[in-house]
Design an enzyme around this catalytic site. Sequence first.
Site, PDB file in Angstrom:
ATOM      1  N   GLY A  49      42.718  41.774  45.214  1.00  0.00           N
ATOM      2  CA  GLY A  49      43.687  42.542  44.452  1.00  0.00           C
ATOM      3  C   GLY A  49      42.975  43.222  43.308  1.00  0.00           C
ATOM      4  CD  GLN A  54      41.334  43.460  37.535  1.00  0.00           C
ATOM      5  OE1 GLN A  54      42.188  43.507  38.401  1.00  0.00           O
ATOM      6  NE2 GLN A  54      40.253  42.706  37.673  1.00  0.00           N
ATOM      7  CB  CYS A 102      38.977  37.546  37.913  1.00  0.00           C
ATOM      8  SG  CYS A 102      39.685  39.069  37.252  1.00  0.00           S
ATOM      9  CG  LEU A 103      36.891  42.153  41.688  1.00  0.00           C
ATOM     10  CD1 LEU A 103      37.566  43.384  42.274  1.00  0.00           C
ATOM     11  CD2 LEU A 103      35.533  41.925  42.330  1.00  0.00           C
ATOM     12  CG  HIS A 144      44.438  36.717  39.669  1.00  0.00           C
ATOM     13  ND1 HIS A 144      43.457  35.801  39.344  1.00  0.00           N
ATOM     14  CD2 HIS A 144      43.898  37.943  39.405  1.00  0.00           C
ATOM     15  CE1 HIS A 144      42.377  36.449  38.907  1.00  0.00           C
ATOM     16  NE2 HIS A 144      42.621  37.754  38.946  1.00  0.00           N
ATOM     17  CD  GLU A 145      45.138  41.203  41.327  1.00  0.00           C
ATOM     18  OE1 GLU A 145      44.923  42.061  40.452  1.00  0.00           O
ATOM     19  OE2 GLU A 145      44.246  40.449  41.754  1.00  0.00           O
ATOM     20  CG  HIS A 148      44.436  41.273  35.900  1.00  0.00           C
ATOM     21  ND1 HIS A 148      43.389  41.041  35.042  1.00  0.00           N
ATOM     22  CD2 HIS A 148      44.029  40.822  37.107  1.00  0.00           C
ATOM     23  CE1 HIS A 148      42.392  40.461  35.722  1.00  0.00           C
ATOM     24  NE2 HIS A 148      42.753  40.306  36.965  1.00  0.00           N
TER      25      HIS A 148
HETATM   26 NI    NI Z   1      41.546  39.484  38.460  1.00  0.00          NI
END
Ligand code: NI
Length: 191
Positions: A49, A54, A102-103, A144-145, A148
Amino acid sequence: MAIRKIAVIGNPVLRQQARKLTREELLSPEIQRLIDDLIETMHDANGAGLAAIQIHEPVHLCAIEVKDNPRYPYLPKVPLTLLVNAELTPLTEETFVNYEGCLSVPDLRGAVERVAEIRVIAWDRFGEPIDQIVRGLTAGTFQHEVDHLDGTLFVDRVKDPRSLCTWREYERHQQRAFVERARAVVARWGS
Ligand code: NI
């Protein structure tokens, strides 16, 4: 379309509250292009995701897709889903432990508690309503998304900081036990 730069932890943009979009804004060429870039950047980085915040755009958009994901091979498949102005409601008090990465948090994973069943109300990229119930590991990805977009990172939700580990140490010391637990979540919730 373009691959965008992904903000990493410490960048203040990740701590902003994403702004909700009007339907007109959503349908504008600028936001439609941003959505294409978000999806392309997620694919390029092998993310399960990615939230617009981000890629330095604090608007309320996130993409989720799980195919055969090398970062999270145990995750059930999820078709490409683009959520606009998403609101999540817990449907159970039952939770499970998810070993997240997480990226925006390079080379770190940690154990986070997630609600096992949620309702998602949002728009798709064309402003059409989405109203769905999501369960199990997939519900964890959605939480999680959407976190953000509230300026929250998974590390904020890690209950025991001693669970934090690099990806290499996760593979060496945590993976086997966690994948067993992940299978049990999928067996219990169907995803
Ligand atoms: Ni993330």
